[in-house]
Design an enzyme around this catalytic site. Structure first.
Site, mmCIF file in Angstrom:
data_model
loop_
_atom_site.group_PDB
_atom_site.id
_atom_site.type_symbol
_atom_site.label_atom_id
_atom_site.label_comp_id
_atom_site.label_asym_id
_atom_site.label_seq_id
_atom_site.Cartn_x
_atom_site.Cartn_y
_atom_site.Cartn_z
ATOM 1 N N GLN A 49 0.849 -1.190 0.000
ATOM 2 C CA GLN A 49 0.000 0.000 0.000
ATOM 3 C C GLN A 49 0.888 1.244 0.000
ATOM 4 O O GLN A 49 1.673 1.458 0.915
ATOM 5 C CB GLN A 49 -0.890 -0.004 1.247
ATOM 6 C CG GLN A 49 -1.550 1.323 1.596
ATOM 7 C CD GLN A 49 -2.552 1.798 0.580
ATOM 8 O OE1 GLN A 49 -2.272 2.703 -0.188
ATOM 9 N NE2 GLN A 49 -3.724 1.177 0.559
ATOM 10 N N ARG A 51 -0.022 4.370 0.277
ATOM 11 C CA ARG A 51 -0.514 5.432 1.139
ATOM 12 C C ARG A 51 -0.179 5.122 2.588
ATOM 13 O O ARG A 51 -0.472 4.045 3.091
ATOM 14 C CB ARG A 51 -2.030 5.567 0.960
ATOM 15 C CG ARG A 51 -2.633 6.743 1.703
ATOM 16 C CD ARG A 51 -4.119 6.785 1.439
ATOM 17 N NE ARG A 51 -4.759 7.853 2.167
ATOM 18 C CZ ARG A 51 -6.059 7.903 2.402
ATOM 19 N NH1 ARG A 51 -6.839 6.940 1.961
ATOM 20 N NH2 ARG A 51 -6.589 8.897 3.073
ATOM 21 N N GLY A 70 -23.856 1.185 6.865
ATOM 22 C CA GLY A 70 -23.052 0.074 6.388
ATOM 23 C C GLY A 70 -22.036 0.526 5.356
ATOM 24 O O GLY A 70 -21.947 1.715 5.020
ATOM 25 N N GLU A 91 -8.567 0.408 1.835
ATOM 26 C CA GLU A 91 -8.025 0.410 3.192
ATOM 27 C C GLU A 91 -8.778 1.364 4.117
ATOM 28 O O GLU A 91 -8.959 1.085 5.296
ATOM 29 C CB GLU A 91 -6.532 0.755 3.181
ATOM 30 C CG GLU A 91 -5.907 0.653 4.572
ATOM 31 C CD GLU A 91 -4.433 0.338 4.540
ATOM 32 O OE1 GLU A 91 -3.785 0.513 5.584
ATOM 33 O OE2 GLU A 91 -3.925 -0.080 3.490
ATOM 34 N N ARG A 92 -9.232 2.514 3.594
ATOM 35 C CA ARG A 92 -10.003 3.443 4.435
ATOM 36 C C ARG A 92 -11.276 2.767 4.934
ATOM 37 O O ARG A 92 -11.634 2.891 6.104
ATOM 38 C CB ARG A 92 -10.365 4.716 3.654
ATOM 39 C CG ARG A 92 -9.249 5.716 3.517
ATOM 40 C CD ARG A 92 -9.724 6.988 2.833
ATOM 41 N NE ARG A 92 -10.570 7.799 3.680
ATOM 42 C CZ ARG A 92 -11.876 7.974 3.520
ATOM 43 N NH1 ARG A 92 -12.524 7.359 2.539
ATOM 44 N NH2 ARG A 92 -12.564 8.735 4.333
ATOM 45 N N ARG A 93 -11.978 2.063 4.036
ATOM 46 C CA ARG A 93 -13.208 1.385 4.440
ATOM 47 C C ARG A 93 -12.929 0.280 5.445
ATOM 48 O O ARG A 93 -13.688 0.076 6.385
ATOM 49 C CB ARG A 93 -13.899 0.804 3.196
ATOM 50 C CG ARG A 93 -14.709 1.829 2.392
ATOM 51 C CD ARG A 93 -14.978 1.340 0.981
ATOM 52 N NE ARG A 93 -13.841 1.586 0.108
ATOM 53 C CZ ARG A 93 -13.624 0.964 -1.035
ATOM 54 N NH1 ARG A 93 -14.470 0.017 -1.427
ATOM 55 N NH2 ARG A 93 -12.585 1.253 -1.777
ATOM 56 N N ARG A 128 -8.173 8.892 -6.656
ATOM 57 C CA ARG A 128 -8.946 9.586 -5.618
ATOM 58 C C ARG A 128 -8.161 10.726 -4.991
ATOM 59 O O ARG A 128 -8.614 11.343 -4.034
ATOM 60 C CB ARG A 128 -9.353 8.589 -4.529
ATOM 61 C CG ARG A 128 -10.301 7.525 -5.059
ATOM 62 C CD ARG A 128 -10.788 6.633 -3.959
ATOM 63 N NE ARG A 128 -11.663 5.604 -4.501
ATOM 64 C CZ ARG A 128 -12.404 4.810 -3.758
ATOM 65 N NH1 ARG A 128 -12.370 4.907 -2.459
ATOM 66 N NH2 ARG A 128 -13.163 3.900 -4.320
ATOM 67 N N ALA A 129 -6.948 10.999 -5.508
ATOM 68 C CA ALA A 129 -6.110 12.104 -5.033
ATOM 69 C C ALA A 129 -5.861 12.022 -3.540
ATOM 70 O O ALA A 129 -5.877 13.017 -2.835
ATOM 71 C CB ALA A 129 -6.758 13.456 -5.386
#
Length: 297
Positions: A49, A51, A70, A91-93, A128-129
């Site tokens: 990853q 980020r 959800g 990964e954020r989710r 997604r910048a």
């Protein structure tokens, strides 16, 4: 016993090749991938990853949304064992779902080779910048190394111009102290590119500190670098900290601050000076104007 499927899973029904009576938590997609509700504990992070910085406030906001509605878009994973998965995208989710104390998360299970993991994660974040300039530069470098391709080939693959890729990768030649400032957003990528014109790391670090201390614009930074070059490559003058006000400036500032009941700054230069009167609201400005004009408030 079938588990209730998420709203997104129902919305993706036209992609499923499901037979009657099939468990609602798992379905086969037409491209050979599958849709499943996977326990969070069975998903490991993407080791490649690119980020590394995640805004905690944004994650908390997303976690609140996940608690109420959800996960509205499934993550993408691949199998890494008989009952284990490795994250490819989302990964954020995944992090927000853990914050929300969810037990499972909707996921698309794909067969992705190791060499594609970084590319897929990079593409998601680039589009997604979400990568800072240093993360983006490191990811470009990894892609060039992993795929053994040229910058032109990488440009075509990820739909970025070759000069953009080249200029971004050059940021990695800056000293680590400067890279950290770029990653943190205290100086911009434009500032960083201007610093590349300086002859050595010490000069780059000095001017980076000056950018922050004096609030220099990118244009001002470029002019300082250009002046140094026209002077025969001499190192720019040692950056100074903010000039402290003189005793006279402090006295006048204090008198005016008391008179206008607000903060007043006075700067006396060699040929000219400046008085700055601060105000909070439109009404505050009207009050100060009344004092200047000698009117009653």
């Amino acid at each position: 016993m079938a588990t209730k499927q998420s709203g997104l899973g129902r919305g993706l029904g036209d992609l499923f090749a499901r037979t009657d009576g099939e468990d609602a938590t798992a379905a086969t997609l037409k491209d050979g991938s599958s849709y499943e509700e996977i326990p969070l504990g069975k998903i490991s992070p993407n080791p490649q990853q690119p980020r590394t910085v995640f805004d905690e406030d944004d994650l908390a906001e997303l976690a609140d949304s996940i608690r109420e509605f959800g996960v509205l878009q499934p993550i993408v994973v691949r199998r890494s064992g008989p009952d284990a998965f490795e994250l490819i995208m989302g990964e954020r989710r995944l992090r927000a779902s853990k914050l929300a104390k969810k037990k499972t998360i909707p996921a698309i299970v794909r067969g992705t080779e190791d060499q594609d993991l970084l590319r897929d994660a990079l593409l998601e974040n680039l589009h997604r910048a979400n990568l800072n300039p240093i993360e983006e530069a490191r990811a470009y470098g990894q892609l060039l190394d992993d795929f053994g391709c040229t910058q032109e080939e990488l440009s075509a693959r990820i739909h970025r111009s070759r000069p953009q890729i080249s200029n971004t990768i050059r940021l990695l030649s800056l000293p680590e102290r400067v890279q950290l400032k770029v990653a943190a957003g205290t100086i911009s990528a434009g500032h960083a590119r201007a610093l590349l014109g300086l002859p050595d790391s010490a000069a780059q670090e000095q001017l980076a500190d000056r950018i922050i201390a004096e609030g220099l614009s990118v244009r001002s930074t470029e002019e300082i670098v250009a002046l140094g070059k026209r002077a025969g490559g001499a190192r720019p003058a040692t950056p100074r900290g903010p000039r402290l006000p003189s005793e006279r400036e402090r006295d006048i500032s204090s008198q005016l601050s008391d008179h206008f009941d607000t903060r007043v700054k006075v700067n006396i230069g060699r040929n000219k000076g400046r008085i700055t009167i601060e105000f909070a609201t439109g009404e505050d400005l009207d009050r100060i104007m009344a004092i200047m004009e000698g009117r009653s408030i």
